[in-house]
Motif scaffolding. Structure first.
Motif, PDB file in Angstrom:
ATOM      1  N   GLY A  86       0.792  -1.225   0.000  1.00 15.43           N
ATOM      2  CA  GLY A  86       0.000   0.000   0.000  1.00 15.43           C
ATOM      3  C   GLY A  86       0.818   1.266   0.000  1.00 15.43           C
ATOM      4  N   THR A  87       2.128   1.138  -0.166  1.00 10.99           N
ATOM      5  CA  THR A  87       2.978   2.339  -0.164  1.00 10.99           C
ATOM      6  C   THR A  87       2.871   3.050  -1.509  1.00 10.99           C
ATOM      7  OG1 THR A  87       4.515   1.243   1.348  1.00 10.99           O
ATOM      8  CG2 THR A  87       5.302   3.204   0.147  1.00 10.99           C
ATOM      9  N   PRO A  88       2.456   4.331  -1.512  1.00 11.24           N
ATOM     10  CA  PRO A  88       2.354   5.064  -2.794  1.00 11.24           C
ATOM     11  C   PRO A  88       3.749   5.481  -3.289  1.00 11.24           C
ATOM     12  CG  PRO A  88       1.776   6.517  -0.994  1.00 11.24           C
ATOM     13  CD  PRO A  88       2.013   5.171  -0.364  1.00 11.24           C
ATOM     14  N   THR A  89       3.943   5.357  -4.609  1.00 15.65           N
ATOM     15  CA  THR A  89       5.229   5.675  -5.229  1.00 15.65           C
ATOM     16  C   THR A  89       4.970   6.444  -6.525  1.00 15.65           C
ATOM     17  OG1 THR A  89       6.197   3.654  -4.352  1.00 15.65           O
ATOM     18  CG2 THR A  89       7.381   4.761  -6.125  1.00 15.65           C
ATOM     19  N   ALA A  90       5.763   7.483  -6.732  1.00 14.43           N
ATOM     20  CA  ALA A  90       5.699   8.239  -7.994  1.00 14.43           C
ATOM     21  C   ALA A  90       6.806   7.730  -8.908  1.00 14.43           C
ATOM     22  CB  ALA A  90       5.869   9.731  -7.741  1.00 14.43           C
ATOM     23  N   ILE A  91       6.461   7.401 -10.132  1.00 13.29           N
ATOM     24  CA  ILE A  91       7.422   6.851 -11.091  1.00 13.29           C
ATOM     25  C   ILE A  91       7.357   7.691 -12.369  1.00 13.29           C
ATOM     26  CG2 ILE A  91       8.078   4.833 -12.456  1.00 13.29           C
ATOM     27  CD1 ILE A  91       6.722   3.097 -10.367  1.00 13.29           C
ATOM     28  N   GLY A  92       8.530   8.006 -12.921  1.00 12.95           N
ATOM     29  CA  GLY A  92       8.560   8.799 -14.145  1.00 12.95           C
ATOM     30  C   GLY A  92       9.721   8.418 -15.046  1.00 12.95           C
ATOM     31  N   SER A  93       9.624   8.824 -16.268  1.00 10.24           N
ATOM     32  CA  SER A  93      10.709   8.612 -17.244  1.00 10.24           C
ATOM     33  C   SER A  93      10.945   9.919 -17.993  1.00 10.24           C
ATOM     34  CB  SER A  93      10.348   7.495 -18.231  1.00 10.24           C
ATOM     35  OG  SER A  93       9.246   7.874 -19.043  1.00 10.24           O
ATOM     36  N   VAL A  94      12.212  10.135 -18.343  1.00 10.48           N
ATOM     37  CA  VAL A  94      12.614  11.339 -19.084  1.00 10.48           C
ATOM     38  C   VAL A  94      13.348  10.886 -20.337  1.00 10.48           C
ATOM     39  CG1 VAL A  94      13.922  13.477 -19.042  1.00 10.48           C
ATOM     40  CG2 VAL A  94      12.782  12.669 -16.952  1.00 10.48           C
ATOM     41  N   THR A  95      12.928  11.382 -21.483  1.00 15.89           N
ATOM     42  CA  THR A  95      13.513  10.995 -22.764  1.00 15.89           C
ATOM     43  C   THR A  95      14.178  12.205 -23.416  1.00 15.89           C
ATOM     44  OG1 THR A  95      11.760   9.359 -23.092  1.00 15.89           O
ATOM     45  CG2 THR A  95      13.044   9.980 -25.040  1.00 15.89           C
ATOM     46  N   ASP A  96      15.421  12.021 -23.857  1.00 16.59           N
ATOM     47  CA  ASP A  96      16.137  13.053 -24.612  1.00 16.59           C
ATOM     48  C   ASP A  96      15.764  12.891 -26.087  1.00 16.59           C
ATOM     49  OD1 ASP A  96      17.840  14.756 -25.885  1.00 16.59           O
ATOM     50  OD2 ASP A  96      19.687  14.003 -24.962  1.00 16.59           O
ATOM     51  N   PHE A  97      14.901  13.777 -26.584  1.00 21.20           N
ATOM     52  CA  PHE A  97      14.479  13.671 -27.989  1.00 21.20           C
ATOM     53  C   PHE A  97      15.044  14.832 -28.823  1.00 21.20           C
ATOM     54  CE2 PHE A  97      11.468  16.532 -26.148  1.00 21.20           C
ATOM     55  CZ  PHE A  97      10.935  17.312 -27.169  1.00 21.20           C
ATOM     56  N   THR A  98      16.254  15.307 -28.406  1.00 21.51           N
ATOM     57  CA  THR A  98      16.886  16.410 -29.148  1.00 21.51           C
ATOM     58  C   THR A  98      17.140  16.028 -30.602  1.00 21.51           C
ATOM     59  OG1 THR A  98      17.965  17.129 -27.094  1.00 21.51           O
ATOM     60  CG2 THR A  98      18.827  18.012 -29.163  1.00 21.51           C
ATOM     61  N   ASP A  99      17.749  14.831 -30.787  1.00 26.93           N
ATOM     62  CA  ASP A  99      18.041  14.405 -32.166  1.00 26.93           C
ATOM     63  C   ASP A  99      16.756  14.231 -32.966  1.00 26.93           C
ATOM     64  OD1 ASP A  99      20.679  14.416 -31.470  1.00 26.93           O
ATOM     65  OD2 ASP A  99      20.802  12.252 -31.108  1.00 26.93           O
ATOM     66  N   LEU A 100      15.734  13.668 -32.317  1.00 26.14           N
ATOM     67  CA  LEU A 100      14.461  13.475 -33.009  1.00 26.14           C
ATOM     68  C   LEU A 100      13.844  14.814 -33.382  1.00 26.14           C
ATOM     69  CD1 LEU A 100      12.200  11.609 -33.978  1.00 26.14           C
ATOM     70  CD2 LEU A 100      11.228  11.711 -31.673  1.00 26.14           C
ATOM     71  N   ARG A 101      13.926  15.776 -32.453  1.00 25.69           N
ATOM     72  CA  ARG A 101      13.364  17.085 -32.744  1.00 25.69           C
ATOM     73  C   ARG A 101      14.130  17.777 -33.857  1.00 25.69           C
ATOM     74  NH1 ARG A 101      13.283  22.481 -31.602  1.00 25.69           N
ATOM     75  NH2 ARG A 101      11.215  23.357 -31.127  1.00 25.69           N
ATOM     76  N   GLN A 102      15.476  17.688 -33.794  1.00 32.28           N
ATOM     77  CA  GLN A 102      16.277  18.273 -34.870  1.00 32.28           C
ATOM     78  C   GLN A 102      15.966  17.621 -36.206  1.00 32.28           C
ATOM     79  OE1 GLN A 102      20.279  17.794 -33.431  1.00 32.28           O
ATOM     80  NE2 GLN A 102      20.213  19.647 -32.169  1.00 32.28           N
ATOM     81  N   ALA A 103      15.811  16.287 -36.176  1.00 34.43           N
ATOM     82  CA  ALA A 103      15.453  15.591 -37.415  1.00 34.43           C
ATOM     83  C   ALA A 103      14.077  16.035 -37.893  1.00 34.43           C
ATOM     84  CB  ALA A 103      15.477  14.082 -37.190  1.00 34.43           C
ATOM     85  N   ARG A 104      13.154  16.234 -36.931  1.00 35.18           N
ATOM     86  CA  ARG A 104      11.813  16.672 -37.306  1.00 35.18           C
ATOM     87  C   ARG A 104      11.861  18.081 -37.904  1.00 35.18           C
ATOM     88  NH1 ARG A 104       8.194  16.604 -32.359  1.00 35.18           N
ATOM     89  NH2 ARG A 104       8.640  14.353 -32.560  1.00 35.18           N
ATOM     90  N   VAL A 105      12.655  18.971 -37.251  1.00 39.13           N
ATOM     91  CA  VAL A 105      12.791  20.329 -37.784  1.00 39.13           C
ATOM     92  C   VAL A 105      13.425  20.294 -39.174  1.00 39.13           C
ATOM     93  CG1 VAL A 105      13.956  22.544 -37.458  1.00 39.13           C
ATOM     94  CG2 VAL A 105      12.881  21.410 -35.513  1.00 39.13           C
TER      95      VAL A 105
END
Length: 583
Positions: free
Chosen positions: A183-202
């Protein structure tokens, strides 16, 4: 020598043996001491020891099997952890979790590498982000975290960070809540570096924008230049057109027709030629570029330029033909008009009385008219297309080339006389520079040039005569008995003592002031009025006061209409003769 490592089953069996063996022995002994029989029974102890031994074997087997299963599970967990860690680094994805009750935060190695560190003592992921998030995005990111922790749900947003090298990186964070079994509440997250993807998209969006602009320019160019493309693939039978190819035929964009239907728009007399070229392209790989007549769907008659090229696959087999079609009606009409005007200009140049040649900017003769060939007495092939310096049949001295150099280098109009060696004549040459080259006019002045030479010789003879020579002109409007003196020779100057400037420009009637006898002048004027040659005895007073007698012959020189225009007076000093006769 080191002892071999003991397995978990061996260790458990030894432990059981160390405790079980003495227990059996001590137990049997105590039973015999306090028991009813009072006698020690070794057989009972032996059976106990056998049991202990069998138990040790079973414990070892079970322990080794359990240990093997634990080791496999441990190795699998480590492999999964290593794979997850490697995948995070490859995918530029990091994870974090936070215990809601204790506030303890943990981040993965990949996230720590991406963000440049881990939370400090007493910090959570929000504090870590506040240190690395781009200043322009920091307040928005922190506010999103606060709202998410308060309201729950799922967090998903994008932001920028500044890494340790000062570079801007784009991150995408996704987070949610999870509850453990206790019953212990836990916050879980992920962080993605999408710089290359964004540059490719641009980059893709820019490339797409450029492609769209280029397509728009191509469409506009096709519309303005009235051209389009076509493609025919072997085995399909249909011919694909661009919008421009359909527009040329007055058909709607997107029209798909067979190859035969496409050729049916060409004029009947041109269809067979086009079919043969198209077949040679598909069968033998022969490209074509020809002009045809075409009738559009609206009945307009056009002149089109159609090209075709083969396309090969990797095995060298022809799999398609493609090319372009362009409406060149206006160009053809303009060319015909230009040819017509050039023909007119050529006719005019051919019909002029003198010779003419055109020299291009490359210094080569581009054209010479028929009269020019006659004057130079050369053939067209021997002069057209050759450097004009070498082709023009100039005489010795290089007068032509010297004037040519000045005309080209300084842009000066040049006029000069040149001897034509091939014809043996004298030519008057006029050079006129232009931006497109050089125009050269020339005419035969051999007769005038020879006359000029004779006149020069006669002038020298008159200048060296001992007799006086006076030349006068009778201008329109002058009195019939009057003329204007325009020339006197040195013999007159010496015989009269008066210079040329004192006499030339004066009227005949004014010569009495120059020492001429007035009565003799009246007789001369009478012969002038009568337009008759005569001989006069003229008394003449020298400038030094001495007197002379001049025998003056006068005769007219008729003009083009037969009237006397010039008068020539030749005077001979007969003073001594008169004296001798008188004596």
């Amino acid at each position: 020598m080191s002892l071999p490592r003991l397995t978990l089953g061996t260790k458990l069996a030894l432990c059981f043996l160390l405790f079980g063996g003495p227990w059996v022995i001590v137990g049997d002994y105590l039973v015999s001491v306090i028991g009813v029989s009072g006698a020690y029974q070794p057989a009972q102890t032996f059976k106990g020891m056998v049991f202990v031994g069998l138990s040790c074997v079973l414990i070892k087997a079970f322990g080794d099997r359990l240990n093997s299963a634990l080791q496999r599970a441990y190795r699998r967990e480590r492999r999964l952890h290593a794979m997850l860690k490697h995948a995070e680094f490859l995918g530029k994805v990091g994870s974090w979790q936070k215990d809601i009750d204790t506030g303890e935060a943990r981040v993965s190695d990949a996230l720590a590498s991406m963000l440049g560190g881990r939370p400090r003592q007493g910090e959570d992921i929000t504090d870590l982000l506040s240190r690395v998030v781009h200043p322009e995005d920091r307040e928005t990111v922190l506010a999103a975290h606060r709202d998410w922790l308060r309201d729950g749900g799922t967090l998903s947003h994008q932001f920028r960070i500044l890494n340790s090298a000062g570079q801007t990186k784009w991150m995408e964070e996704t987070a949610g809540f999870s509850t453990s079994e206790d019953g212990t509440p836990t916050a879980i997250g992920s962080v993605t570096d999408f710089t290359d993807l964004r540059q490719a998209r641009v980059a893709y969006e820019k490339a797409q924008s450029r492609a769209n602009n280029q397509q728009a320019l191509i469409r506009m160019a096709a519309e303005k230049a009235r051209f389009g493309g076509w493609r025919y693939e072997v085995g399909i039978g249909a011919e694909m057109w661009t919008d421009g190819a359909a527009t040329v035929r007055d058909l709607p964009a997107g029209t798909v027709v067979s190859a035969d239907e496409a050729m049916s728009y060409y004029a009947l007399e041109d269809q067979q030629r086009l079919r043969q070229l198209f077949a040679n392209c598909l069968e033998h790989g022969a490209p074509f570029d020809e002009t045809f007549r075409l009738v559009t769907a609206k009945g307009r008659e056009l002149t089109v330029r159609t090209t075709g090229d083969p396309e090969y696959d990797q095995s060298g087999r022809i799999v398609a033909a493609q090319g372009a079609i362009q409406d060149v009606t206006d160009l053809v009409e303009a060319r015909r008009e230009a040819d017509r005007r050039n023909a007119q200009i050529r006719d005019v140049v051919e019909s002029i009385g003198g010779g003419f040649m055109a020299v291009g900017t490359d210094g080569r003769c581009a054209f010479v008219n028929r009269r020019g060939l006659e004057l130079l007495q050369v053939s067209k092939d021997s002069i057209e297309g050759r450097p004009i310096r070498d082709a023009f049949p100039s005489g010795p001295g290089g007068e032509f080339n010297r004037n040519l150099a000045r005309a080209v280098e300084n842009g000066e109009n040049r006029t000069f006389i040149e001897y034509c060696a091939s014809a043996g004549t004298w030519l008057e040459v006029h050079m006129h520079p232009a931006t497109s080259g050089l125009g050269i006019r020339f005419s035969d002045i051999t007769g005038a040039y020879e006359t000029h030479d004779r006149v020069g010789l006669l002038e020298q003879a008159v200048l060296h005569m001992d007799d006086m020579v006076i030349i006068g002109i009778q201008r329109p409007g002058d009195a019939d008995d009057d003329i204007e003196v325009v020339f006197v020779n040195p013999a007159f100057e010496n015989g009269s003592g008066r210079g040329r400037a004192e006499v030339t420009g004066r009227s005949l009637r004014d010569l009495d002031g120059a020492g001429w006898d007035r009565a003799a002048l009246q007789q001369i004027r009478a012969s002038v009025a009568a337009r008759q040659a005569a001989t006069h005895d003229v008394p003449l007073r020298h400038a030094d006061g001495s007197r002379k007698r001049i025998e003056l012959d006068t005769f007219p020189v008729p003009g083009g209409n037969g009237d006397a225009v010039h008068w020539i007076f030749v005077g001979r000093d007969v003073t001594d003769e008169k004296v001798l006769r008188a004596n």
